[in-house]
Design a protein around this motif. Sequence first.
Motif: not given
Length: 502
Positions: A422-442
């Motif tokens: 259950x992910x609640x706002x998983x990319x809040x406060x994260x820069x653009x590059x890190x967001x893309x990494x989180x998306x790939x992990x998910x």
Amino acid sequence: MESLTVLQAIGFNKTYPGVKALDGVDFDLQYGEVQALVGQNGAGKSTFVEIIAGSIRPDSGQIKIDNNVYPYLEPSKSIELGIQTVHQENQLVEELSIADNIYLFNLPSNKIGLVKESNCTQAANELLHELGIDIPAGKKIKQLTFAEKKLISIAKAFSRKARILILDEPTASLDEKGKKILFDIIRRYTQKGLSVIYISHNIHEIFEISDRVTVFKDGKKVSTQPIKEISLNDVVRQMIGRTTTNLYSREKGKFQSAEAGILEVIDYHREGVIEHISFQVKAGEIFGIGGLVGAGRTELIRMIFGLDQKDSGKLIFRGKEITPTNPNDAIKKGIGYLTEDRKDSGLIMMRPIFENISLVKLAKEANRMLNLSIERNETQIISEQLNIKTPSISQLVLNLSGGNQQKVVLAKWLFAGAEILLFDEPTVGIDVGAKSEIYKLIDNLAAQGKIIILISSDNPELIAVCDRIGVMRNGRLITVLEGNDITEENILRYSMGVNEKD
């Protein structure tokens, strides 16, 4: 003769780490008008009004009131200038009476400064009568309904001389009777010269009560227009803005077979919070939940994880009931919850990475003897798999970037063997590059057959990542979008209760 313009904001800028909250915003408020302020979550509305109220200082810009120019306002100065704010959240003292709350910082006193309780109650009753609010001033706040508390908050704003009234989601907890009282108050007092800044996600009432509407998007002012010269659909389109190129895209609809597992969320309900919500998520699917702040998304997830009480609801996974009775039970049943605030409730900031990663697994296996060597080796492996950028897993989590902190949160749940995430706002406060990494992990987790439910206030994020998107409003699941129906405009329309015919 009153000046036509009572307040001007000139070139407001405000930046937080990684976020431009306001970007060169100009704004003017006219004598006796109701000006609506609308925008999606994170558009900058709250930051803007908190600057006017004196709670936040802008990085640059000016505030002009009565031909006097101020670089910023303190709360006391804002009140002195006749600015009153009614916040969305209840800011009343539950154990005190209505009268004491109304005059908490402005108690009626006699010539020698003494305060008499009966005089305070009398003054409060007179004010409530004048406003058309039929509630005895002697009652304690804790005896009131949510709607009555909101009306008392509004009355409190009128206990001082108010020239400018800021209302932040004023009807969020009001019933129809309370809404009528509020609108009657607004109409009567604007005729006497009161100016109102009215923030609301209920776009229909904007057209009912406002003279002009200002649209914010991504910290910028898009437009200010007379309400008679703009349609409801125009407002929605301006809130969405131009389509931007997605920073991430994935192939959707590649689900596992039914045998791999289906999670059934059945009839989750809590009176006044969540209304009988049911949906299914397939293994390998990313199921998004969209909606405006206050729609009940986080409350639903907390109930699913066993954190909050519910009146009804059960979870079925692979044909077996796994409804958790509490968070520890959820952990044992393979459910992981990545909270909205990773620093407060997701991580132990002053402990090293490897301890944070192993924390949930150790709690799950309470009888296991702790082997530090094995713990470090195993957490090292998952740290490398998630590409957590750190010189050592002994590094304190406090010293990591926001994106790497979020990877540590994800690592601890994967290390514990969670099958449902259950992910609640998983990319809040994260820069653009890190967001893309989180998306790939998910995405990789979905490909492994994990069940994923993802809450986000970032609609383009939901569109880029999710296979289907449920939209919530006022505690209800309004619709589930899929395929070509997944658009930013549709998410916003259902979030705000706007039908195609409007």
